[in-house]
Every structure is written in structure tokens, then in C-alpha cells.
Enzyme design. Structure first.
Site, PDB file in Angstrom:
ATOM      1  N   ARG A  49       0.847  -1.188   0.000  1.00  0.00           N
ATOM      2  CA  ARG A  49       0.000   0.000   0.000  1.00  0.00           C
ATOM      3  C   ARG A  49       0.890   1.248   0.000  1.00  0.00           C
ATOM      4  NH1 ARG A  49      -4.040   2.318   4.678  1.00  0.00           N
ATOM      5  NH2 ARG A  49      -4.925   3.968   3.370  1.00  0.00           N
ATOM      6  N   HIS A  50       0.407   2.313  -0.606  1.00  0.00           N
ATOM      7  CA  HIS A  50       1.140   3.590  -0.629  1.00  0.00           C
ATOM      8  C   HIS A  50       1.272   4.185   0.769  1.00  0.00           C
ATOM      9  CE1 HIS A  50      -2.505   5.916   0.140  1.00  0.00           C
ATOM     10  NE2 HIS A  50      -3.117   5.102  -0.723  1.00  0.00           N
TER      11      HIS A  50
ATOM     12  N   GLY B 297     -10.234   7.671  -3.551  1.00  0.00           N
ATOM     13  CA  GLY B 297     -10.239   6.626  -4.557  1.00  0.00           C
ATOM     14  C   GLY B 297      -9.439   7.071  -5.765  1.00  0.00           C
TER      15      GLY B 297
ATOM     16  N   GLU C 155      -7.029   2.526  -7.043  1.00  0.00           N
ATOM     17  CA  GLU C 155      -7.931   2.329  -5.913  1.00  0.00           C
ATOM     18  C   GLU C 155      -9.363   2.150  -6.429  1.00  0.00           C
ATOM     19  OE1 GLU C 155      -8.898   1.160  -3.265  1.00  0.00           O
ATOM     20  OE2 GLU C 155      -8.103   2.471  -1.692  1.00  0.00           O
TER      21      GLU C 155
END
Length: 195
Positions: free
Chosen positions: A9-10, A23, A82
Site C-alpha cells: 500500500r502507498h 479513490g 484504488e
């Protein structure tokens, strides 16, 4: 041939910090988010993990995170984005529905995607990526919701199960062989204190 996927994940973004639904709308990494990426890089280095290839979503928060972890050239893929939250994107997290309504809520009421749609596109994108010749140890930076929906696609085969949220810069280590993804471990080098 068995291959490795490191799905990450970022780092924390301004919208994460402000508790906004994020998103397809982008926001920059915070200083904490940059530090999280560097902490994940240190974990990869300490464990002798070397990547042959790298990819991320087309969102800058993902590419900025990836560039802090590795100097490898990489591809940006729309299929790794996302979940599309439609008209709820950029709004307060207080507007999130109860978990039992989450599967289709954003598609029905916001013009976005269902969880199943996100999981399917993530699975298709990651399968194509991992099937490429030479892709033996691949770093992919994506997003919390997208990763969670991919996880659900292969949860039955997982050797470890999700017991907490996917924190910023968490890493899911999968093996990929014969078209199957098997989750070997989940590493959260940036778990907040007290969680």
C-alpha cells in the site's frame, strides 16, 4: 516456476490525514507517508529482498511511494488503481456506509465500483503482470481498498489471514505459480503505536 509478488500500500497522504475518502482522486504524500515508504524500503533491504520488476497504479501517491522504495524502472497500470468511490470521492470518511452495505454501495449510490469489480480488475492486472517472462520478484504499489479486494479473491488459499487493517506501506508477500496467488505473510512495518 514459482514467483514472488510484494503487494504494498502507498504511504500516508493528505486525504488520509484529513480522513477523506480517497479513490481515483489523488492527494500528495505527507512527510509521514514518505517516512513510511523509507521504513518499508529498510525492511526490504534488511530481509535481502531484491526486485526484478516494479509496477504501481497511475495515482501519484503510488508512484511517489514506489520511487522511495526502489530506483528500478517501473510501469504504471490503471488496473492497480484504488476503488472508484464515485461522487463520494474526496468527501468525509463519515459518509462511508456500514460494512454490510459496502459491497455495492458506491456503485449504486455514487456511480463508482463494486468490491467485486475492483477485485476482478486487480486479479486480472496482477496475473498478466506476473505471467510476464523474467518477472520473478515484483514490487507493486497499490491502495488499501484495491489490495483488500484482491486479498478476498485469494483468501481461501492464503497461508496467513488478515487480522488487522492494511496500514500505509504494509506489504503482502504472495507466491505466484500456475496462475494462483498464495499469501505467505503480511508485514506492517508502519503499524501505529497502540494498534
Amino acid at each position: 516456476m514459482r514467483k514472488k509478488l510484494y503487494l504494498m500500500r502507498h504511504g500516508e497522504t493528505m486525504f488520509n490525514e484529513k480522513k477523506k475518502i480517497q479513490g481515483w482522486t489523488d492527494s500528495p504524500l505527507t512527510e509521514l507517508g514518505k517516512a513510511q515508504a523509507l521504513k518499508a524500503k529498510a525492511w526490504f533491504d534488511e530481509n535481502g529482498i531484491v526486485f526484478t520488476d516494479a509496477a504501481c497504479s497511475t495515482s501519484e501517491r503510488a508512484s511517489d511511494t514506489l520511487e522511495l522504495v526502489t530506483s528500478l524502472p517501473y510501469v504504471r497500470l490503471k488496473g492497480l488503481k484504488e476503488m472508484n468511490f464515485g461522487k463520494f470521492d474526496g468527501e468525509s470518511e463519515a459518509l462511508n456506509p456500514p460494512l454490510e452495505a459496502y459491497d455495492t454501495f458506491f456503485a449504486v449510490y455514487g456511480g463508482g465500483e463494486t468490491r467485486a469489480q475492483v477485485g476482478k480488475r486487480m486479479n486480472e492486472t496482477l496475473t498478466r503482470l506476473m505471467e510476464q517472462e523474467g518477472h520473478e520478484s515484483v514490487l507493486v504499489v497499490s491502495h488499501g481498498g484495491a489490495i483488500a479486494n484482491f486479498y478476498r479473491q485469494w483468501e481461501e488459499d492464503a497461508k496467513v489471514k488478515k487480522t488487522e487493517r492494511f496500514y500505509n506501506c504494509c506489504v503482502l508477500e504472495y507466491t505466484f505459480e500456475d496462475g494462483r496467488f498464495v499469501l505467505e505473510r503480511i508485514v506492517n512495518p508502519n503499524r501505529p503505536e497502540g494498534d
